[in-house]
Design an enzyme around this catalytic site. Structure first.
Site, mmCIF file in Angstrom:
data_model
loop_
_atom_site.group_PDB
_atom_site.id
_atom_site.type_symbol
_atom_site.label_atom_id
_atom_site.label_comp_id
_atom_site.label_asym_id
_atom_site.label_seq_id
_atom_site.Cartn_x
_atom_site.Cartn_y
_atom_site.Cartn_z
ATOM 1 N N SER A 30 0.952 -1.259 0.031
ATOM 2 C CA SER A 30 -0.017 -0.059 0.167
ATOM 3 C C SER A 30 0.946 1.236 0.000
ATOM 4 O O SER A 30 1.655 1.509 -0.907
ATOM 5 C CB SER A 30 -1.185 -0.105 1.478
ATOM 6 O OG SER A 30 -1.820 0.977 1.240
ATOM 7 N N ASP B 199 -2.196 6.186 -3.173
ATOM 8 C CA ASP B 199 -1.199 5.463 -2.624
ATOM 9 C C ASP B 199 -0.723 4.414 -3.585
ATOM 10 O O ASP B 199 -1.269 4.275 -4.725
ATOM 11 C CB ASP B 199 -1.542 4.974 -1.124
ATOM 12 C CG ASP B 199 -2.664 3.759 -1.244
ATOM 13 O OD1 ASP B 199 -3.491 4.066 -2.244
ATOM 14 O OD2 ASP B 199 -2.468 3.241 -0.224
ATOM 15 N N ASP C 206 -1.083 1.000 -3.949
ATOM 16 C CA ASP C 206 -2.163 0.131 -4.528
ATOM 17 C C ASP C 206 -3.432 0.858 -4.873
ATOM 18 O O ASP C 206 -4.337 0.063 -5.216
ATOM 19 C CB ASP C 206 -2.238 -1.081 -3.396
ATOM 20 C CG ASP C 206 -3.049 -0.750 -2.262
ATOM 21 O OD1 ASP C 206 -2.931 0.292 -1.988
ATOM 22 O OD2 ASP C 206 -3.321 -1.518 -1.692
ATOM 23 N N ASP D 149 -5.880 2.182 -3.175
ATOM 24 C CA ASP D 149 -7.020 2.009 -2.419
ATOM 25 C C ASP D 149 -7.388 3.471 -1.711
ATOM 26 O O ASP D 149 -8.356 3.166 -1.089
ATOM 27 C CB ASP D 149 -7.029 0.838 -1.568
ATOM 28 C CG ASP D 149 -5.899 0.719 -0.532
ATOM 29 O OD1 ASP D 149 -5.019 1.642 -0.584
ATOM 30 O OD2 ASP D 149 -5.769 -0.174 0.392
#
EC number: 5.4.2.10
Length: 452
Positions: A102, A243, A245, A247
């Site tokens: 992340s 960010d 990834d 999400d």
């Protein structure tokens, strides 16, 4: 072994804490655990990753583990975490695996697991997987051979399916909106600009050239300085930062002022209530959300339900109560009608859709929330549990709570993914919040110092 799963999967420094051997063991344990409920067919798993160089290594280990356990694998390549969850549901797969840490620095990586339908695993399933890994049960079992070994296929158009799904969800096109998007040199580098353009926005993409080493490197949702400058330079209506990834979604106004997840939730909650889509006129947030969000929602007749920190707990409450919107101050926003997990690109689309529909600026929309001064100190510790539970720390917290009364609050919690204790204080003034937070942080440092 200690707790393997944190608040968002298994995470650690790649090839040190999170080794290929561990990734393989987790994959085998997950395949066996999730296949136990339905043995009528070989398990099917969807595997994706972000742009970290170590993701290539860990993907190979996970795929080897899954196929050695008899699971068939669909590799989707570099995609956001919510895209992997979406494709897990679309493929009717038994398991989804996302390799990402992340917002963490590049040397870290992680394993996020999704059950059938693209939902995050409940605690009890994680505990069963963890127990199997700890007991070395992943090496002491009858391995399939011949035709029983799993097969691997690559899905080449997964990004296209995901982008179309996102664009189809938008209630109002984004024509006339100019946006700068910071892709964090991560998994959003292609899909975020594509989705925003497809929905009608004029897009300027920055930090959208991942090389495996530059993910989250002074960019993305944790480092918005470059985004602020780019928005002002290009005269954009807003900026959006994701960010690694994708999400998360953090926004900035045309003047470069940050609009955090609390404000984004408030904007979307009002839009959804107006459209008759905010179930029970209720918003779900975590205990980290600013007290100003609760006050703003109360003034608008919207109920706020709080959960523990972690979008998984927001998701659990949303599913258990059949609610339509929730999220975290950090920018994880969950809209169950369209996604089974936090989705930064989906959030960005709906935020801009509200701007386009109302003709209002992001600053005007975000002003619905008047935030109390909030100070968050991340304290490095040797033992995060001991650092948070020490008697001297608890005594300092109790004294602070007595001093603040109803004019503020204190939240102390160990990080679920890093060797940190997070000290958060809200108060009537910035000065008071910082003074109280520093006092508590000092006690935490003394209780569990970092080894030299």
């Amino acid at each position: 072994m200690g707790r393997l799963f944190g608040t968002d999967g298994v995470r650690g420094r790649a090839n040190a804490d999170l080794t290929p051997e561990l990734a393989l063991a987790v994959a085998v344990a997950a395949a066996h655990t999730l296949a136990e409920t339905d043995k009528s067919h070989p398990p099917l798993a969807v595997v994706g990753r972000d742009t970290r160089a170590s993701g290539e290594m860990l993907e190979a280990a996970v795929v080897a583990g899954l196929t050695s356990a008899g699971a068939n694998v669909v590799r989707v390549g570099v995609l956001p975490t919510p895209a992997v969850a979406f494709l897990t549901a679309e493929a009717k797969a038994d398991l989804g695996v996302m390799l990402s840490a992340s917002h963490n620095p590049m040397p870290d990586n992680g394993i996020k697991l999704f059950a059938a339908g693209g939902h995050k695993l409940p605690d009890e399933i994680e505990m069963r997987i963890e127990a199997a890994v700890e007991a070395n049960a992943t090496t002491d079992w009858d391995r399939p051979t011949g035709a029983g070994v799993g097969r691997v296929h690559d899905l080449l158009d997964g990004a296209d399916h995901y982008v179309q799904h996102l664009v189809d969800s938008v209630p109002h096109r984004l024509d006339g909106i100019k946006v700068v998007v910071d892709c964090a040199n991560g998994a959003a580098a292609e899909v975020a600009p594509a989705a925003y353009r497809e929905a009608g926005a004029e897009v300027i993409a920055i930090n959208a050239e991942p090389d495996g080493l530059n993910i989250n490197d002074d960019c993305g949702s944790n480092h918005i300085e470059a985004l602020r400058a780019a928005v002002v330079e290009h005269g954009a209506h807003l900026g959006i930062a994701h960010d690694g990834d994708a999400d998360r979604c953090v926004a900035v106004t045309a003047d470069g002022d940050q609009v955090d997840g609390d404000q984004v939730m408030a904007i979307l909650a009002l839009a959804m209530r107006e459209a008759g889509e905010l179930t029970q006129d209720t918003l779900v947030a975590t205990v980290m959300s600013n007290l100003g969000l609760r006050l703003a929602m109360s003034a608008q007749g919207i109920r706020l339900v709080e959960t523990k920190v972690g979008d998984r707990y927001v998701l659990e409450e949303l599913r258990a109560s059949g609610l339509a919107l929730g999220g975290e101050q950090s920018g994880h926003i969950v809209m169950p009608a369209y996604a089974t997990t936090g989705d930064g690109v989906l959030t960005g689309l709906h935020l801009m859709s509200r701007m386009a529909a109302t003709g209002k600026s992001l600053a005007e929309l975000g002003s619905v929330v008047t935030k109390l001064p909030q100070v968050l100190i991340n304290v490095p510790v040797g033992d995060r549990t001991a650092g948070a539970a020490a008697p001297a720390v608890r005594a300092e917290v109790e004294q602070a709570e007595a001093e603040l009364g109803e004019t503020g609050r204190v939240l102390l919690r160990p990080s679920g993914t890093e060797p940190l204790v997070r000290v958060m204080v809200e108060a009537a003034t910035e000065e008071t919040a910082r003074e109280v937070a520093e006092r508590i942080a000092a006690q935490v440092r003394a209780a569990s110092p970092v080894a030299s």
